[in-house]
Design a protein around this motif. Structure first.
Motif, PDB file in Angstrom:
ATOM      1  N   GLN A 228     -13.910  13.278  -8.702  1.00 20.38           N
ATOM      2  CA  GLN A 228     -14.819  14.337  -8.259  1.00 20.38           C
ATOM      3  C   GLN A 228     -16.099  13.409  -8.211  1.00 20.38           C
ATOM      4  N   LEU A 229     -16.582  13.585  -7.076  1.00 17.41           N
ATOM      5  CA  LEU A 229     -17.809  12.707  -6.802  1.00 17.41           C
ATOM      6  C   LEU A 229     -18.725  13.849  -6.298  1.00 17.41           C
ATOM      7  N   PRO A 230     -20.212  13.544  -6.570  1.00 25.04           N
ATOM      8  CA  PRO A 230     -21.125  14.284  -5.815  1.00 25.04           C
ATOM      9  C   PRO A 230     -20.996  14.923  -4.482  1.00 25.04           C
ATOM     10  N   ALA A 231     -20.224  13.934  -3.698  1.00 23.13           N
ATOM     11  CA  ALA A 231     -20.212  14.644  -2.192  1.00 23.13           C
ATOM     12  C   ALA A 231     -18.850  15.247  -2.098  1.00 23.13           C
ATOM     13  N   GLY A 232     -18.148  15.456  -3.194  1.00 20.10           N
ATOM     14  CA  GLY A 232     -16.887  16.274  -3.059  1.00 20.10           C
ATOM     15  C   GLY A 232     -15.681  15.420  -3.658  1.00 20.10           C
ATOM     16  N   PRO A 233     -14.458  16.185  -3.728  1.00 21.16           N
ATOM     17  CA  PRO A 233     -13.460  15.582  -4.350  1.00 21.16           C
ATOM     18  C   PRO A 233     -12.822  14.584  -3.405  1.00 21.16           C
ATOM     19  N   LEU A 234     -12.015  13.743  -3.870  1.00 18.41           N
ATOM     20  CA  LEU A 234     -11.381  12.486  -3.390  1.00 18.41           C
ATOM     21  C   LEU A 234     -10.052  11.913  -3.886  1.00 18.41           C
ATOM     22  N   GLU A 235      -9.158  11.938  -3.144  1.00 15.20           N
ATOM     23  CA  GLU A 235      -7.740  11.613  -3.419  1.00 15.20           C
ATOM     24  C   GLU A 235      -7.287  10.359  -3.039  1.00 15.20           C
ATOM     25  N   LEU A 236      -7.101   9.193  -3.690  1.00 16.71           N
ATOM     26  CA  LEU A 236      -6.850   7.794  -3.787  1.00 16.71           C
ATOM     27  C   LEU A 236      -5.597   7.254  -4.052  1.00 16.71           C
ATOM     28  N   TRP A 237      -4.779   6.261  -3.291  1.00 18.29           N
ATOM     29  CA  TRP A 237      -3.755   5.532  -3.649  1.00 18.29           C
ATOM     30  C   TRP A 237      -4.300   4.139  -3.687  1.00 18.29           C
ATOM     31  N   LEU A 238      -3.789   3.233  -5.060  1.00 16.25           N
ATOM     32  CA  LEU A 238      -4.453   2.122  -5.052  1.00 16.25           C
ATOM     33  C   LEU A 238      -3.417   0.998  -5.282  1.00 16.25           C
ATOM     34  N   GLU A 239      -3.434  -0.229  -4.596  1.00 15.48           N
ATOM     35  CA  GLU A 239      -2.768  -1.263  -4.599  1.00 15.48           C
ATOM     36  C   GLU A 239      -3.474  -2.299  -5.136  1.00 15.48           C
ATOM     37  N   HIS A 240      -2.946  -3.005  -5.796  1.00 16.71           N
ATOM     38  CA  HIS A 240      -3.846  -4.674  -6.411  1.00 16.71           C
ATOM     39  C   HIS A 240      -2.910  -5.740  -6.096  1.00 16.71           C
ATOM     40  N   ASP A 241      -3.507  -6.384  -5.239  1.00 14.79           N
ATOM     41  CA  ASP A 241      -2.730  -7.889  -4.825  1.00 14.79           C
ATOM     42  C   ASP A 241      -3.376  -8.876  -5.212  1.00 14.79           C
ATOM     43  N   ARG A 242      -2.293  -9.766  -6.029  1.00 17.13           N
ATOM     44  CA  ARG A 242      -2.917 -10.867  -6.921  1.00 17.13           C
ATOM     45  C   ARG A 242      -2.541 -12.289  -5.913  1.00 17.13           C
ATOM     46  N   SER A 243      -2.351 -12.034  -4.770  1.00 17.69           N
ATOM     47  CA  SER A 243      -2.118 -12.973  -3.941  1.00 17.69           C
ATOM     48  C   SER A 243      -0.551 -13.608  -4.082  1.00 17.69           C
ATOM     49  N   THR A 244       0.305 -12.864  -4.618  1.00 18.27           N
ATOM     50  CA  THR A 244       1.647 -13.172  -5.018  1.00 18.27           C
ATOM     51  C   THR A 244       2.721 -12.667  -3.701  1.00 18.27           C
ATOM     52  N   GLU A 245       2.220 -11.911  -2.934  1.00 19.79           N
ATOM     53  CA  GLU A 245       2.991 -11.351  -1.846  1.00 19.79           C
ATOM     54  C   GLU A 245       2.600 -11.645  -0.450  1.00 19.79           C
ATOM     55  N   THR A 246       3.837 -12.065   0.313  1.00 20.91           N
ATOM     56  CA  THR A 246       3.389 -12.330   1.823  1.00 20.91           C
ATOM     57  C   THR A 246       2.725 -11.230   2.612  1.00 20.91           C
ATOM     58  N   HIS A 247       2.104 -11.565   3.599  1.00 25.38           N
ATOM     59  CA  HIS A 247       1.609 -10.555   4.494  1.00 25.38           C
ATOM     60  C   HIS A 247       2.638  -9.671   4.981  1.00 25.38           C
ATOM     61  N   ALA A 248       3.664 -10.302   5.346  1.00 25.28           N
ATOM     62  CA  ALA A 248       4.810  -9.199   5.668  1.00 25.28           C
ATOM     63  C   ALA A 248       5.053  -8.174   4.738  1.00 25.28           C
ATOM     64  N   ARG A 249       5.230  -8.570   3.298  1.00 28.61           N
ATOM     65  CA  ARG A 249       5.389  -7.480   2.420  1.00 28.61           C
ATOM     66  C   ARG A 249       4.333  -6.728   2.172  1.00 28.61           C
ATOM     67  N   LEU A 250       2.983  -7.160   2.508  1.00 32.72           N
ATOM     68  CA  LEU A 250       1.913  -6.109   2.627  1.00 32.72           C
ATOM     69  C   LEU A 250       1.952  -4.934   3.673  1.00 32.72           C
ATOM     70  N   GLN A 251       2.411  -5.648   4.768  1.00 37.88           N
ATOM     71  CA  GLN A 251       2.606  -4.993   5.763  1.00 37.88           C
ATOM     72  C   GLN A 251       3.728  -3.751   5.572  1.00 37.88           C
ATOM     73  N   ASP A 252       4.727  -4.196   5.129  1.00 35.33           N
ATOM     74  CA  ASP A 252       5.845  -3.220   4.862  1.00 35.33           C
ATOM     75  C   ASP A 252       5.499  -2.286   4.002  1.00 35.33           C
ATOM     76  N   LYS A 253       4.509  -2.527   3.025  1.00 38.48           N
ATOM     77  CA  LYS A 253       3.933  -1.554   2.138  1.00 38.48           C
ATOM     78  C   LYS A 253       3.195  -0.611   2.861  1.00 38.48           C
ATOM     79  N   LEU A 254       2.479  -1.120   3.828  1.00 35.03           N
ATOM     80  CA  LEU A 254       1.387  -0.217   4.638  1.00 35.03           C
ATOM     81  C   LEU A 254       2.180   0.739   5.617  1.00 35.03           C
ATOM     82  N   ASP A 255       3.378   0.087   6.017  1.00 36.26           N
ATOM     83  CA  ASP A 255       4.254   1.085   7.048  1.00 36.26           C
ATOM     84  C   ASP A 255       4.705   2.260   6.069  1.00 36.26           C
TER      85      ASP A 255
END
Length: 271
Positions: A170-197
């Motif tokens: 809940q923010l002053p501007a309104g509600p907000l729904e979020l998904w969070l991914e934390h990358d520690r530089s251990t995954e390839t860019h291809a793996r990150l793109q697969d997650k995004l897909d």
């Protein structure tokens, strides 16, 4: 307290039951949900001062509602990391009206996390949210409404995505729904793109846009990831570094895809 069995009533009676508070119950539930939290993170979630957090956590360890350890460090020492103890698991089960055996919890499994290669990732991912929660607590008309950890995220969306966290703010501007991914530089860019897909598939399944936050370890890693990722569909991808976010979680930290200007979460809530 809702306790289904006489055995649970027996174990929760006496000294422990008389000495725990509503906040202690919240701490136990958070440790079950998010597996491991440091003293600093529990302070950010529930206490006014770090000194008071350390004092109360030591008392909970002595009860013992929680277990604690310090990961090995060659120089200096890590802060205490807290886990749910057996008595804490019993408390969580009683609050939920179930048996301990029905929880996704086992002491041996919990203790293995202390030496797991996943520990640092888990602690950093949790710290992103606790730092944000603290900033929201200090902001009028704002707050962390819901925080689902890896376990519940996997139970809810595991066939498609397994985010590190799902948040409702809940923010002053309104509600907000979020998904969070934390990358520690251990995954390839291809793996990150697969997650995004896969997030794009989830947006289609939910029939709603998704705001996906990705935190990265450095400016260089962020730049490289942004060049490699191709967001499309109903996923709004925003990136930042762990350091930038933790310095001020409500500042203009987040860089949307296809943009050169960073925005704050409050700006995102307005859209």
């Amino acid at each position: 307290m809702n306790v289904r069995t006489g055995k649970a009533e027996e174990q929760l009676a006496g000294a422990i039951a008389r000495r725990i508070t509503g906040r202690d119950r919240q701490i136990a539930d958070a440790l079950y949900e998010h597996r491991v939290l440091t003293a600093q993170q529990l302070y950010e979630l529930y206490f006014v001062t770090l000194e008071r957090a350390r004092e109360r956590l030591t008392q909970l360890h002595q009860l013992p509602l929680v277990e604690r350890f310090r990961p090995y460090r060659q120089y200096g020492s890590h802060p205490y990391h807290y886990l749910l103890a057996q008595a804490g698991a019993l408390l969580v089960a009683s609050e939920r009206g179930v048996e301990v055996a029905e929880l996704d919890w086992a002491r041996a499994k919990t203790l293995r996390l202390a030496s797991s290669q996943q520990l640092r990732h888990q602690v950093e991912a949790n710290g992103i949210v606790t730092r944000l929660a603290q900033a929201l607590r200090a902001t009028p008309s704002a707050g962390l409404i819901e925080w689902r950890g890896q376990r519940r995220c996997a139970q809810t969306w595991g066939e498609l995505v397994r985010p590190d966290s799902y948040l409702r703010l809940q923010l002053p501007a309104g509600p907000l729904e979020l998904w969070l991914e934390h990358d520690r530089s251990t995954e390839t860019h291809a793996r990150l793109q697969d997650k995004l897909d896969r997030y794009e598939e989830l947006a289609l399944a939910l029939e709603q846009p998704i705001a996906l936050l990705v935190t990265l370890t450095s400016d260089r890693r962020e730049q490289e990831a942004r060049r490699a990722l191709r967001p499309a569909g109903d996923v709004l991808l925003l990136t930042t570094t762990l350091e930038r976010h933790c310095a001020d979680p409500l500042a203009a930290n987040w860089l949307p895809a296809h943009s050169q200007s960073r925005i704050a979460l409050t700006d995102l809530a307005r859209t």
